[in-house]
Design a protein around this motif. Structure first.
Motif, PDB file in Angstrom:
ATOM      1  N   ILE A  77     -11.855  -9.790   4.325  1.00 19.54           N
ATOM      2  CA  ILE A  77     -11.000  -9.472   5.615  1.00 19.54           C
ATOM      3  C   ILE A  77     -11.512  -8.138   6.049  1.00 19.54           C
ATOM      4  CG2 ILE A  77      -9.118 -11.143   4.978  1.00 19.54           C
ATOM      5  CD1 ILE A  77      -7.500  -8.327   4.433  1.00 19.54           C
ATOM      6  N   HIS A  84     -11.967  -5.657   3.089  1.00 21.34           N
ATOM      7  CA  HIS A  84     -11.624  -5.731   1.668  1.00 21.34           C
ATOM      8  C   HIS A  84     -12.209  -7.226   1.395  1.00 21.34           C
ATOM      9  CE1 HIS A  84      -9.673  -5.679  -2.293  1.00 21.34           C
ATOM     10  NE2 HIS A  84      -9.232  -6.589  -2.190  1.00 21.34           N
TER      11      HIS A  84
ATOM     12  N   VAL B 162      -3.786 -15.626  -3.654  1.00 22.18           N
ATOM     13  CA  VAL B 162      -5.034 -15.361  -2.579  1.00 22.18           C
ATOM     14  C   VAL B 162      -4.542 -14.201  -1.884  1.00 22.18           C
ATOM     15  CG1 VAL B 162      -6.297 -16.343  -0.842  1.00 22.18           C
ATOM     16  CG2 VAL B 162      -5.917 -17.607  -2.757  1.00 22.18           C
ATOM     17  N   LEU B 163      -3.402 -14.274  -1.285  1.00 21.22           N
ATOM     18  CA  LEU B 163      -2.980 -12.955  -0.400  1.00 21.22           C
ATOM     19  C   LEU B 163      -2.667 -11.859  -1.039  1.00 21.22           C
ATOM     20  CD1 LEU B 163       0.152 -14.797   1.588  1.00 21.22           C
ATOM     21  CD2 LEU B 163      -2.137 -14.153   2.343  1.00 21.22           C
ATOM     22  N   THR B 164      -2.463 -11.830  -2.248  1.00 20.78           N
ATOM     23  CA  THR B 164      -2.454 -10.430  -3.135  1.00 20.78           C
ATOM     24  C   THR B 164      -3.846 -10.060  -3.341  1.00 20.78           C
ATOM     25  OG1 THR B 164      -0.541 -11.353  -4.196  1.00 20.78           O
ATOM     26  CG2 THR B 164      -1.548  -9.516  -5.217  1.00 20.78           C
ATOM     27  N   ALA B 165      -4.788 -10.906  -3.728  1.00 22.99           N
ATOM     28  CA  ALA B 165      -6.161 -10.437  -3.707  1.00 22.99           C
ATOM     29  C   ALA B 165      -6.815  -9.934  -2.676  1.00 22.99           C
ATOM     30  CB  ALA B 165      -7.044 -11.484  -4.446  1.00 22.99           C
ATOM     31  N   LEU B 166      -6.522 -10.665  -1.479  1.00 19.35           N
ATOM     32  CA  LEU B 166      -7.232 -10.396  -0.196  1.00 19.35           C
ATOM     33  C   LEU B 166      -6.615  -9.411   0.647  1.00 19.35           C
ATOM     34  CD1 LEU B 166      -9.579 -11.408   1.414  1.00 19.35           C
ATOM     35  CD2 LEU B 166      -7.928 -13.306   2.549  1.00 19.35           C
ATOM     36  N   VAL B 167      -5.404  -9.393   0.777  1.00 18.06           N
ATOM     37  CA  VAL B 167      -4.818  -8.269   1.893  1.00 18.06           C
ATOM     38  C   VAL B 167      -4.589  -6.965   1.062  1.00 18.06           C
ATOM     39  CG1 VAL B 167      -2.905  -7.918   3.551  1.00 18.06           C
ATOM     40  CG2 VAL B 167      -3.886 -10.252   2.958  1.00 18.06           C
ATOM     41  N   GLN B 168      -5.584  -6.242   0.785  1.00 14.38           N
ATOM     42  CA  GLN B 168      -5.298  -4.734   0.426  1.00 14.38           C
ATOM     43  C   GLN B 168      -6.199  -3.840   1.201  1.00 14.38           C
ATOM     44  OE1 GLN B 168      -3.592  -4.386  -2.103  1.00 14.38           O
ATOM     45  NE2 GLN B 168      -3.161  -6.450  -2.925  1.00 14.38           N
ATOM     46  N   LEU B 169      -5.688  -3.788   2.478  1.00 12.06           N
ATOM     47  CA  LEU B 169      -6.430  -2.638   3.384  1.00 12.06           C
ATOM     48  C   LEU B 169      -5.812  -1.397   3.311  1.00 12.06           C
ATOM     49  CD1 LEU B 169      -6.646  -4.912   6.412  1.00 12.06           C
ATOM     50  CD2 LEU B 169      -8.600  -4.366   4.692  1.00 12.06           C
ATOM     51  N   SER B 170      -6.160  -0.627   2.112  1.00 12.50           N
ATOM     52  CA  SER B 170      -5.764   0.764   1.840  1.00 12.50           C
ATOM     53  C   SER B 170      -4.461   1.015   2.360  1.00 12.50           C
ATOM     54  CB  SER B 170      -6.711   1.534   2.940  1.00 12.50           C
ATOM     55  OG  SER B 170      -6.390   2.975   2.894  1.00 12.50           O
ATOM     56  N   VAL B 173      -1.944  -2.197   5.202  1.00  8.28           N
ATOM     57  CA  VAL B 173      -1.279  -3.298   4.843  1.00  8.28           C
ATOM     58  C   VAL B 173      -1.640  -3.809   3.429  1.00  8.28           C
ATOM     59  CG1 VAL B 173      -2.767  -4.500   6.113  1.00  8.28           C
ATOM     60  CG2 VAL B 173      -0.500  -5.644   5.717  1.00  8.28           C
ATOM     61  N   ILE B 175      -0.240  -6.672   0.312  1.00 10.94           N
ATOM     62  CA  ILE B 175       0.531  -7.586  -0.190  1.00 10.94           C
ATOM     63  C   ILE B 175       0.764  -7.777  -1.636  1.00 10.94           C
ATOM     64  CG2 ILE B 175       1.164 -10.231  -0.403  1.00 10.94           C
ATOM     65  CD1 ILE B 175       0.029 -10.328   2.499  1.00 10.94           C
ATOM     66  N   GLN B 176       1.846  -7.742  -2.265  1.00 18.47           N
ATOM     67  CA  GLN B 176       2.060  -7.686  -3.722  1.00 18.47           C
ATOM     68  C   GLN B 176       2.815  -8.929  -3.784  1.00 18.47           C
ATOM     69  OE1 GLN B 176       3.803  -4.479  -2.519  1.00 18.47           O
ATOM     70  NE2 GLN B 176       1.771  -4.069  -1.946  1.00 18.47           N
ATOM     71  N   PRO B 177       2.884  -9.513  -5.121  1.00 22.46           N
ATOM     72  CA  PRO B 177       3.459 -10.813  -5.436  1.00 22.46           C
ATOM     73  C   PRO B 177       5.014 -10.237  -5.879  1.00 22.46           C
ATOM     74  CG  PRO B 177       2.116 -10.051  -7.392  1.00 22.46           C
ATOM     75  CD  PRO B 177       1.763  -9.169  -6.266  1.00 22.46           C
TER      76      PRO B 177
END
Ligand SMILES: [Zn+2]
Ligand SMILES: [Zn+2]
Lengths: 215, 224
Positions: A77, A84, B162-170, B173, B175-177
Motif C-alpha cells: 500500500i 508498506h 491481512v489488515l494488520t500485516a498491510l496497514v502499517q504506515l508509520s 495509520v 492496524i492491530q488485532p
C-alpha cells in the motif's frame, strides 16, 4: 443363506452410504455419471477417466503455486508518500507480533501448511498408482489423512478475506496487488477443479486393487 | 445400484444387515470389526459417545463466541488516536462508507452463519436424541449445509490478519488485532469440531423397523 466365506467375498461388492448407512451393491456408473444414494442424495461413486493422473497433476500444481507464492510480493500500500508491503508469510504471521502466537500458528497452518501437507499426501498416495505400480507403504494412511485434513485447508477462504481487506483499505490508501495474490487466486481455481475429479470410492478401490494385483 | 427405489421404501442399512460401515471409504465389514482393513479408519457402527462430543464442542464454541462479539476485533491507530471495532461495529462502519455488499458479507460470515450454526447443530443433536421420526432428508441437507458453510466464518480472522500485516504506515495509520480475534477463531474451530463429531447416520436410525423378528426380504438380496 450361504456360507460365511461367501458373505466375506460379498462384502467387497457392497457399499454403505457414509452419510446414512444405507447398504447397496456397488455398481460402477458410466464415465462421467454419478451413483447417488437414493435415500439421502449423497454422491457415492463418480468415476472420471484418468482421475488419478488429474488429481496428482493438480496436487503438483497446488504445491508449486503455494511454494512460489511464499517468495513473491503479495500486497503493498502507498499513501501520502508512505508505503508498506507484505508477503503471504507476513500476513499469516501478523498476529504473532501482538502476543497472539497461537493464532498466528493456526493461520499459517490453515492457509499454508495444511494445503501443502494435503498436496504432498495425495502425491505420495497416488503417484505409483498413476504409473500402474504397487502403491507405496502407507499410501492408504496418507490418502485418509489428506481427506481428513480437507475442511482445514482454507486457502480459498483466505483469498476472499484478502478481497474484503482490500475493500477496507481502498478508502485510505492505494493498493498494489503482487504476483503472490494472483498465484493464490489460481490456487483456489485448481483446488476446486481437483475436488471435482476426486471420487473417493474409485481411489479407494484402486488403492486396494493396486496392492492386490502387484503385491 | 437401485436408482428407482423410492425414499419411502425401506432401505437396509449396514447396521441392520449385521455389518459395520466405514465412513471414510464406504467399505463394509462384519459387525465388531475394530478398524477398516482398507483405509485404517476406526469402525463404529453408531458412535454413542458422539452426542456428548457434539455438545461439549458446541458449548465451548458458544463460550468463545460471546467474548468474540464483545471485544474489539481490530484496533485502528490514526494519528496517535486508537479506536477499536467489534465485528458488528466494523461491518456497520464499512456499510456507512458505502461498501454495503462487503459489510453484508462480514455480517453474514461472522454473525448470521455462526448463530445459525449453533441453532442448527443443537436442533440436529436434539432431533437425534429424541428420535424425531420425520424429515430425515431435510435434516440431512441441513447437516451438509452446516458442514459446508461453517468454515467460511474464518474469513474475518483472515481479514484482520491481512489488515494488520498491510496497514502499517508509520505514525499516520496502523492496524492491530484485537483480543476478539483469538476468541472468534476458536469459536469457528470448536463449532466445526461440533459439526464433525455429529454422526449423520443417526438421523436415519428412526426409520429402522422396530420389530427385528420381521422377515426382511431386502436383506436376502445382499447375503444370499
Ligand atoms: Zn445415503
Ligand atoms: Zn475404510
Amino acid at each position: 443363506m450361504s456360507s460365511m466365506q461367501n458373505i466375506q467375498a460379498d462384502l467387497e461388492q457392497l457399499i454403505a452410504c457414509p452419510a446414512c448407512d444405507a447398504l447397496y451393491r456397488a455398481a460402477l456408473p458410466e464415465n462421467g455419471e454419478r451413483a447417488v444414494c437414493p435415500r439421502c442424495h449423497t454422491v457415492l461413486i463418480a468415476p472420471v477417466d484418468g482421475a488419478v493422473i488429474r488429481v496428482v497433476a493438480f496436487a503438483v500444481a497446488i504445491l508449486i503455486l503455494l511454494v512460489s507464492a511464499m517468495f513473491m510480493p503479495f500486497l503493498s500500500i502507498e499513501a501520502g508518500g508512505l508505503s508498506h508491503s507484505t508477503s503471504i508469510a507476513d500476513a499469516a504471521l501478523s498476529f504473532s507480533e501482538y502476543h497472539m502466537l497461537g493464532l498466528s500458528i493456526g493461520v499459517v497452518a490453515l492457509i499454508i501448511f495444511v494445503p501443502i501437507a494435503r498436496a504432498i499426501l495425495v502425491i505420495f498416495a497416488l503417484f505409483p498408482l498413476m504409473l500402474d505400480k504397487k502403491p507405496w507403504r502407507g499410501a492408504r494412511t496418507a490418502f485418509r489423512l489428506s481427506e481428513e485434513l480437507r475442511p482445514w485447508s482454507m486457502a480459498e477462504i483466505f483469498v476472499l478475506g484478502v478481497g474484503v481487506a482490500l475493500v477496507k483499505v481502498a478508502a485510505m490508501a492505494h493498493v498494489e496487488l503482487g504476483m503472490a495474490f494472483w498465484l493464490f487466486v489460481a490456487l483456489v481455481l485448481v483446488t476446486v477443479f481437483q475436488d471435482g475429479f476426486l471420487c473417493r470410492w474409485s481411489i479407494w478401490s484402486a488403492l486396494e486393487q493396486g496392492d492386490r494385483q502387484n503385491g | 445400484m437401485d436408482e428407482h427405489s423410492a425414499v419411502s421404501e425401506h432401505v437396509v442399512t449396514a447396521k441392520e444387515a449385521g455389518l459395520v460401515s466405514c465412513t471414510h471409504c464406504a467399505r463394509v465389514w462384519p459387525i465388531g470389526t475394530a478398524a477398516c482393513a482398507r483405509c485404517g479408519a476406526r469402525l463404529v457402527s453408531r458412535d454413542e459417545k458422539s452426542m456428548s462430543r457434539v455438545w461439549a464442542w458446541w458449548f465451548v464454541g458458544l463460550l468463545c463466541y460471546i467474548p468474540a462479539n464483545v471485544f474489539p476485533m481490530l484496533q485502528t491507530t490514526f494519528l496517535a488516536r486508537t479506536s477499536g471495532d467489534t465485528i458488528v461495529g466494523g461491518a456497520i462502519v464499512l456499510m456507512m462508507h458505502g461498501a454495503i455488499p462487503v459489510g453484508l458479507v462480514i455480517l453474514l460470515a461472522s454473525v448470521v452463519i455462526p448463530i445459525a450454526k449453533f441453532i442448527a447443530v443443537a436442533y440436529l443433536a436434539l432431533s437425534v436424541q429424541f428420535r424425531l421420526p420425520s424429515d430425515q432428508l431435510r435434516r440431512m441437507k441441513l447437516y451438509e449445509l452446516v458442514e459446508f458453510i461453517g468454515r467460511w466464518s474464518m474469513i474475518d480472522v483472515f481479514v484482520v490478519a491481512v489488515l494488520t500485516a498491510l496497514v502499517q504506515l508509520s505514525v499516520v495509520v496502523s492496524i492491530q488485532p484485537g483480543s476478539a480475534a483469538v476468541a472468534f477463531a476458536l469459536a469457528v474451530v470448536f463449532t466445526m469440531l461440533a459439526a464433525r463429531s455429529f454422526d449423520s447416520r443417526m438421523i436415519w436410525d428412526s426409520l429402522e423397523t422396530p420389530a427385528e423378528a420381521e422377515p426382511d426380504d431386502s436383506r436376502k438380496d445382499f447375503l444370499s
